[in-house]
Design a protein around this motif. Sequence first.
Motif, PDB file in Angstrom:
ATOM      1  N   VAL A  81       1.695   4.255   6.853  1.00 32.56           N
ATOM      2  CA  VAL A  81       2.682   3.505   6.618  1.00 32.56           C
ATOM      3  C   VAL A  81       3.635   4.605   6.846  1.00 32.56           C
ATOM      4  CG1 VAL A  81       4.777   1.663   5.877  1.00 32.56           C
ATOM      5  CG2 VAL A  81       2.641   1.262   6.096  1.00 32.56           C
ATOM      6  N   ASP A  85       7.395   2.216  10.685  1.00 38.09           N
ATOM      7  CA  ASP A  85       7.241   1.159  11.093  1.00 38.09           C
ATOM      8  C   ASP A  85       7.938   0.040  10.354  1.00 38.09           C
ATOM      9  OD1 ASP A  85       4.723   2.101  11.721  1.00 38.09           O
ATOM     10  OD2 ASP A  85       3.692   3.009  10.146  1.00 38.09           O
ATOM     11  N   LYS A 179       5.454  -3.304  11.701  1.00 38.13           N
ATOM     12  CA  LYS A 179       4.437  -2.549  12.552  1.00 38.13           C
ATOM     13  C   LYS A 179       4.365  -3.667  13.119  1.00 38.13           C
ATOM     14  CE  LYS A 179       0.889  -0.101   9.750  1.00 38.13           C
ATOM     15  NZ  LYS A 179       1.182   1.140  10.124  1.00 38.13           N
TER      16      LYS A 179
END
Length: 192
Positions: A81, A85, A179
């Motif tokens: 992460v 993102d 994401k």
Amino acid sequence: MRVTGFTTLLMIALLSGCTVGYVPLKENNVRVQDDIAILETPEYSLIVQPSFWTHKPDNLTEYYTTFKIRVRNKTSHKISVDSDDIILLDENRHQYDPVSSDYIIRFLVDESPTLRNFSNTPVNMRQEQEWYQDQLEARQKLMSESYHFGEIHPGATKDGYVFFQKIPPRNYNLEFIFKDQRIRFTRERDKK
């Protein structure tokens, strides 16, 4: 001026009326529980909640919009992460990127106690020590409570605050994107 209990209650009521929070909207891929958004994918679980910063530095929410997030890796391999993102979009589709805790420390926490001009009196030395302790506490809280980007091991969880440039007060809808998965938020008064 003497402040009575009634005056204090009135001030609290007025101030709380000025702080309108965002709540998540329930959608196909988003569950909502106690004003917290929960997004489940085969790879991860994401919990997102708009959350005021209640630690030192006390003035952080004057400059930044804060979200508390928790990411759990549901796979048998590491997932990553990174700050890119996550983005936040306001209702005009203006994009806000996460602001690092290092930047906030440089912006809000004074790192130069030796530049302060106190005389060497005991009162001023005590004020200087208190000031330095506050600065140290603010720095430590920011580092410990911020979300730290990077890898998450299989089955592991990472959580913390993500900071964004302050959202304009007249904005009523937000989109938190993680994401490429979208979670929509609206102001409480618009939800009812």
